[in-house]
Scaffold this motif. Sequence first.
Motif, PDB file in Angstrom:
ATOM      1  N   TYR A 185      20.875 -12.860   8.409  1.00  0.00           N
ATOM      2  CA  TYR A 185      19.444 -12.378   7.737  1.00  0.00           C
ATOM      3  C   TYR A 185      18.868 -11.185   8.848  1.00  0.00           C
ATOM      4  O   TYR A 185      19.302 -11.209  10.432  1.00  0.00           O
ATOM      5  N   PRO A 202      15.006 -10.141  10.473  1.00  0.00           N
ATOM      6  CA  PRO A 202      14.692 -10.966   9.861  1.00  0.00           C
ATOM      7  C   PRO A 202      12.672  -9.631   9.894  1.00  0.00           C
ATOM      8  O   PRO A 202      11.361 -10.073  10.048  1.00  0.00           O
ATOM      9  N   THR A 203      13.381  -8.804  11.178  1.00  0.00           N
ATOM     10  CA  THR A 203      12.904  -6.936  10.735  1.00  0.00           C
ATOM     11  C   THR A 203      12.363  -6.858   8.945  1.00  0.00           C
ATOM     12  O   THR A 203      11.254  -5.317   9.124  1.00  0.00           O
ATOM     13  N   ASP A 256      14.650  -9.986   3.937  1.00  0.00           N
ATOM     14  CA  ASP A 256      15.010 -10.893   4.543  1.00  0.00           C
ATOM     15  C   ASP A 256      14.473 -11.695   4.947  1.00  0.00           C
ATOM     16  O   ASP A 256      14.887 -13.444   4.737  1.00  0.00           O
ATOM     17  N   ARG A 257      13.323 -11.839   5.197  1.00  0.00           N
ATOM     18  CA  ARG A 257      12.161 -12.672   5.349  1.00  0.00           C
ATOM     19  C   ARG A 257      11.885 -13.906   4.085  1.00  0.00           C
ATOM     20  O   ARG A 257      11.996 -14.979   4.355  1.00  0.00           O
ATOM     21  N   THR A 258      11.718 -12.552   3.229  1.00  0.00           N
ATOM     22  CA  THR A 258      11.542 -13.654   1.906  1.00  0.00           C
ATOM     23  C   THR A 258      12.684 -14.206   1.489  1.00  0.00           C
ATOM     24  O   THR A 258      12.243 -15.899   1.253  1.00  0.00           O
ATOM     25  N   LEU A 296      12.517 -17.455   3.667  1.00  0.00           N
ATOM     26  CA  LEU A 296      11.814 -18.725   3.485  1.00  0.00           C
ATOM     27  C   LEU A 296      12.100 -18.645   2.525  1.00  0.00           C
ATOM     28  O   LEU A 296      11.317 -20.535   1.826  1.00  0.00           O
ATOM     29  N   ASN A 302       6.684 -19.471   8.137  1.00  0.00           N
ATOM     30  CA  ASN A 302       6.146 -17.860   8.238  1.00  0.00           C
ATOM     31  C   ASN A 302       4.985 -17.725   9.218  1.00  0.00           C
ATOM     32  O   ASN A 302       4.515 -16.442   9.361  1.00  0.00           O
ATOM     33  N   PHE A 311       5.778 -17.753  12.536  1.00  0.00           N
ATOM     34  CA  PHE A 311       6.095 -16.527  12.424  1.00  0.00           C
ATOM     35  C   PHE A 311       5.326 -15.194  13.168  1.00  0.00           C
ATOM     36  O   PHE A 311       5.432 -14.357  13.612  1.00  0.00           O
ATOM     37  N   GLN A 312       3.924 -14.910  11.634  1.00  0.00           N
ATOM     38  CA  GLN A 312       3.002 -13.481  11.992  1.00  0.00           C
ATOM     39  C   GLN A 312       2.220 -14.225  12.991  1.00  0.00           C
ATOM     40  O   GLN A 312       2.208 -13.353  13.657  1.00  0.00           O
ATOM     41  N   PHE A 344       7.467  -4.895  12.699  1.00  0.00           N
ATOM     42  CA  PHE A 344       7.930  -5.951  11.025  1.00  0.00           C
ATOM     43  C   PHE A 344       7.011  -5.349  10.359  1.00  0.00           C
ATOM     44  O   PHE A 344       6.836  -5.088   9.096  1.00  0.00           O
TER      45      PHE A 344
END
Length: 93
Positions: free
Chosen positions: A49, A51-52, A56-58, A61, A77, A80-81, A93
């Motif tokens: 993955y 993460p940027t 991939d983040r979706t 999660l 999430n 992360f934010q 991001f």
Amino acid sequence: MNSFKKMIMIRKLQTIQPSILLQYAKKYDIPISSQQAEIICEHLKENMYDPTKVSDRTAMLKKLAQITDMQTAKRCNQLFQQLIKQYGVENMF
């Protein structure tokens, strides 16, 4: 984005150990079990993955929600934010 920083993030995801993941979970008050930590780490090792990337983040999660629950995935999430803003790396991001 600096490709070196990106490479470090991806490598960290792929090599994280369940015990370290549990330490982070405790630190940030995210409830996961030892068994869930093992499953999460194994999944991260098997999948590369980035993460940027939103996609991939979706995907991460969604898988996290399957392993744990939707509330845990939402909390991760949010964290992360929060960390993106805290470290001033929004542009990555």
